[in-house]
Design an enzyme around this catalytic site. Structure first.
Site, PDB file in Angstrom:
ATOM      1  N   ILE A   1      99.354   7.633 -58.216  1.00  0.00           N
ATOM      2  CA  ILE A   1      99.712   6.722 -59.312  1.00  0.00           C
ATOM      3  C   ILE A   1     100.427   5.515 -58.710  1.00  0.00           C
ATOM      4  O   ILE A   1     101.375   5.679 -57.930  1.00  0.00           O
ATOM      5  CB  ILE A   1     100.642   7.420 -60.333  1.00  0.00           C
ATOM      6  CG1 ILE A   1     100.011   8.721 -60.836  1.00  0.00           C
ATOM      7  CG2 ILE A   1     100.947   6.490 -61.511  1.00  0.00           C
ATOM      8  CD1 ILE A   1     100.941   9.594 -61.683  1.00  0.00           C
TER       9      ILE A   1
ATOM     10  N   TYR B   1      97.039 -13.462 -68.629  1.00  0.00           N
ATOM     11  CA  TYR B   1      97.056 -11.993 -68.695  1.00  0.00           C
ATOM     12  C   TYR B   1      95.794 -11.478 -69.377  1.00  0.00           C
ATOM     13  O   TYR B   1      95.129 -10.559 -68.879  1.00  0.00           O
ATOM     14  CB  TYR B   1      98.298 -11.542 -69.462  1.00  0.00           C
ATOM     15  CG  TYR B   1      98.445 -10.039 -69.608  1.00  0.00           C
ATOM     16  CD1 TYR B   1      98.845  -9.256 -68.531  1.00  0.00           C
ATOM     17  CD2 TYR B   1      98.204  -9.402 -70.828  1.00  0.00           C
ATOM     18  CE1 TYR B   1      98.999  -7.874 -68.659  1.00  0.00           C
ATOM     19  CE2 TYR B   1      98.356  -8.032 -70.971  1.00  0.00           C
ATOM     20  CZ  TYR B   1      98.754  -7.268 -69.871  1.00  0.00           C
ATOM     21  OH  TYR B   1      98.902  -5.899 -70.010  1.00  0.00           O
TER      22      TYR B   1
ATOM     23  N   LYS C   1      92.841  -9.092 -67.644  1.00  0.00           N
ATOM     24  CA  LYS C   1      92.455  -7.747 -68.089  1.00  0.00           C
ATOM     25  C   LYS C   1      90.969  -7.725 -68.510  1.00  0.00           C
ATOM     26  O   LYS C   1      90.294  -6.708 -68.333  1.00  0.00           O
ATOM     27  CB  LYS C   1      93.365  -7.272 -69.224  1.00  0.00           C
ATOM     28  CG  LYS C   1      94.829  -7.055 -68.797  1.00  0.00           C
ATOM     29  CD  LYS C   1      95.001  -5.948 -67.757  1.00  0.00           C
ATOM     30  CE  LYS C   1      96.477  -5.570 -67.538  1.00  0.00           C
ATOM     31  NZ  LYS C   1      96.689  -4.534 -66.530  1.00  0.00           N
TER      32      LYS C   1
ATOM     33  N   THR D   1     108.579  -1.029 -72.707  1.00  0.00           N
ATOM     34  CA  THR D   1     108.922  -1.102 -71.280  1.00  0.00           C
ATOM     35  C   THR D   1     109.433  -2.518 -71.035  1.00  0.00           C
ATOM     36  O   THR D   1     109.510  -3.317 -71.967  1.00  0.00           O
ATOM     37  CB  THR D   1     107.669  -0.886 -70.406  1.00  0.00           C
ATOM     38  OG1 THR D   1     106.733  -1.938 -70.710  1.00  0.00           O
ATOM     39  CG2 THR D   1     107.020   0.458 -70.656  1.00  0.00           C
TER      40      THR D   1
HETATM   41  N1  LIG Z   1     103.856  -2.196 -71.957  1.00  0.00           N
HETATM   42  C1  LIG Z   1     102.811  -2.493 -72.698  1.00  0.00           C
HETATM   43  O1  LIG Z   1     102.927  -2.658 -73.931  1.00  0.00           O
HETATM   44  C2  LIG Z   1     101.435  -2.593 -72.072  1.00  0.00           C
HETATM   45  C3  LIG Z   1     100.363  -2.869 -72.930  1.00  0.00           C
HETATM   46  C4  LIG Z   1      99.074  -2.950 -72.399  1.00  0.00           C
HETATM   47  C5  LIG Z   1      98.884  -2.743 -71.056  1.00  0.00           C
HETATM   48  N2  LIG Z   1      99.950  -2.491 -70.233  1.00  0.00           N
HETATM   49  C6  LIG Z   1      99.662  -2.289 -68.812  1.00  0.00           C
HETATM   50  O2  LIG Z   1     100.254  -1.071 -68.373  1.00  0.00           O
HETATM   51  C7  LIG Z   1     100.649  -1.184 -67.000  1.00  0.00           C
HETATM   52  C8  LIG Z   1     102.126  -0.807 -66.842  1.00  0.00           C
HETATM   53  O3  LIG Z   1     102.886  -1.625 -67.700  1.00  0.00           O
HETATM   54  P1  LIG Z   1     104.456  -1.433 -67.958  1.00  0.00           P
HETATM   55  O4  LIG Z   1     104.681  -1.784 -69.359  1.00  0.00           O
HETATM   56  O5  LIG Z   1     104.917  -0.138 -67.437  1.00  0.00           O
HETATM   57  O6  LIG Z   1     105.017  -2.639 -67.052  1.00  0.00           O
HETATM   58  P2  LIG Z   1     106.425  -2.844 -66.346  1.00  0.00           P
HETATM   59  O7  LIG Z   1     107.485  -2.064 -67.032  1.00  0.00           O
HETATM   60  O8  LIG Z   1     106.579  -4.314 -66.203  1.00  0.00           O
HETATM   61  O9  LIG Z   1     106.186  -2.178 -64.885  1.00  0.00           O
HETATM   62  C9  LIG Z   1     105.221  -2.749 -64.047  1.00  0.00           C
HETATM   63  C10 LIG Z   1     105.021  -1.847 -62.847  1.00  0.00           C
HETATM   64  O10 LIG Z   1     104.043  -2.458 -61.995  1.00  0.00           O
HETATM   65  C11 LIG Z   1     104.599  -2.602 -60.695  1.00  0.00           C
HETATM   66  N3  LIG Z   1     104.085  -3.786 -60.022  1.00  0.00           N
HETATM   67  C12 LIG Z   1     103.986  -5.056 -60.494  1.00  0.00           C
HETATM   68  N4  LIG Z   1     103.482  -5.869 -59.554  1.00  0.00           N
HETATM   69  C13 LIG Z   1     103.258  -5.106 -58.454  1.00  0.00           C
HETATM   70  C14 LIG Z   1     102.767  -5.362 -57.157  1.00  0.00           C
HETATM   71  N5  LIG Z   1     102.385  -6.602 -56.772  1.00  0.00           N
HETATM   72  N6  LIG Z   1     102.668  -4.338 -56.288  1.00  0.00           N
HETATM   73  C15 LIG Z   1     103.044  -3.089 -56.636  1.00  0.00           C
HETATM   74  N7  LIG Z   1     103.535  -2.770 -57.850  1.00  0.00           N
HETATM   75  C16 LIG Z   1     103.641  -3.785 -58.746  1.00  0.00           C
HETATM   76  C17 LIG Z   1     106.105  -2.714 -60.927  1.00  0.00           C
HETATM   77  O11 LIG Z   1     106.797  -2.445 -59.711  1.00  0.00           O
HETATM   78  P3  LIG Z   1     108.257  -3.104 -59.429  1.00  0.00           P
HETATM   79  O12 LIG Z   1     109.249  -2.225 -60.137  1.00  0.00           O
HETATM   80  O13 LIG Z   1     108.361  -3.063 -57.949  1.00  0.00           O
HETATM   81  O14 LIG Z   1     108.229  -4.493 -59.979  1.00  0.00           O
HETATM   82  C18 LIG Z   1     106.298  -1.674 -62.016  1.00  0.00           C
HETATM   83  O15 LIG Z   1     106.324  -0.389 -61.466  1.00  0.00           O
HETATM   84  C19 LIG Z   1     100.344  -2.619 -66.589  1.00  0.00           C
HETATM   85  O16 LIG Z   1      99.094  -2.657 -65.910  1.00  0.00           O
HETATM   86  C20 LIG Z   1     100.249  -3.362 -67.910  1.00  0.00           C
HETATM   87  O17 LIG Z   1      99.421  -4.507 -67.842  1.00  0.00           O
HETATM   88  C21 LIG Z   1     101.216  -2.405 -70.712  1.00  0.00           C
END
Ligand SMILES: NC(=O)c1ccc[n+]([C@@H]2O[C@H](COP(=O)([O-])OP(=O)(O)OC[C@H]3O[C@@H](n4cnc5c(N)ncnc54)[C@H](OP(=O)(O)O)[C@@H]3O)[C@@H](O)[C@H]2O)c1
Length: 226
Positions: free
Chosen positions: A6, A148, A152, A183
């Protein structure tokens, strides 16, 4: 005991995916960007958790980690992603930020898939799930966060292609919308918590098979329009 890789487990949905996958008895290899976070997580998540350190845009670092893994990977969940730059409207775009968004959300997942593919093919029933977003669906004309959304949408097309190419090799692939999740990215006002989202995604990971490969699912198992 399936082995799961993961990405982006330091916080948000990725952290919760790792925590719940471990609770289900999986061995979890989880990527973070800092060695300090890797140490903290190792102490917190226990023996079946193996942290690895790479930025998903760093091909060499990813290759080094993959070279050190000799066991099969049953499930890859590529979760790491970014929302993109502050200024990302079609009428006022931060193009450097747009490029970075494409690098992290589109190119990086494909690179991670390609690099770990030999390990995934070594599994009996390899599966790949990548966190996408309904915001990338071409069925919605909304235009906010267009970098964004575009990333996607492009990711979805790439994943559809990966699914087509890997079906003959027995690997199932899905794009996953995790819901609107509370998040750092989703914000405090989002619909669901990370626990609910991760539970659904892991259920999908367990049931994904070649009959349903190449599709776009929401965390609750419903299909999302491309
Ligand atoms: N939250 C939502 O409502 C939502 C909705 C639709 C889709 N998503 C998708 O779900 C996924 C997770 O989202 P989330 O809400 O958990 O986001 P988040 O809280 O912002 O966490 C993002 C995660 O991605 C990692 N990351 C970002 N850039 C990176 C890089 N260059 N190399 C390695 N790791 C990197 C971050 O690591 P660091 O801690 O090191 O920054 C963190 O672990 C994403 O793909 C997002 O687009 C989220």
């Amino acid at each position: 005991m399936p082995n799961c890789l993961i990405t982006g487990v330091g916080r948000g949905i990725g952290y919760e995916l790792a925590r719940q996958a471990l609770a289900r008895g999986n061995r979890v290899i989880g990527s973070v960007r800092s060695p300090e976070r890797a140490e903290e997580l190792k102490a917190e998540l226990g023996d079946r958790f193996e942290p690895v350190v790479f930025d998903v845009t760093d091909g060499k670092a990813i290759e080094a980690v993959a070279a050190a893994i000799s066991f099969p990977i049953d499930v890859l969940i590529h979760n790491a992603g970014i929302i993109g730059p502050e200024r990302q409207s079609t009428l006022d775009m931060d193009f450097v930020g747009f490029e970075q968004t494409m690098a992290v959300n589109v190119m990086a997942p494909l690179r991670v898939i390609q690099t770990f593919l030999p390990r995934i093919l070594a599994a009996e029933r390899g599966r790949i799930l990548v966190l996408s977003s309904r915001m990338g669906s071409l069925s919605y004309a909304k235009s906010d966060h267009i970098a964004y959304r575009a990333s996607k949408a492009a990711l979805n097309k790439v994943l559809q292609g990966v699914a087509t190419d890997l079906k003959p090799q027995g690997v199932a692939v899905a794009a996953v919308h995790p819901g609107w999740v509370r998040t750092d990215m989703g914000g405090a006002g989002a619909d669901i918590d990370a626990e609910t989202s991760a539970r659904g995604i892991l259920q999908l990971a367990q049931t994904l098979d070649l009959e349903r490969t190449g599709r776009f699912f929401a965390y609750n198992g419903s299909e999302v329009a491309w």
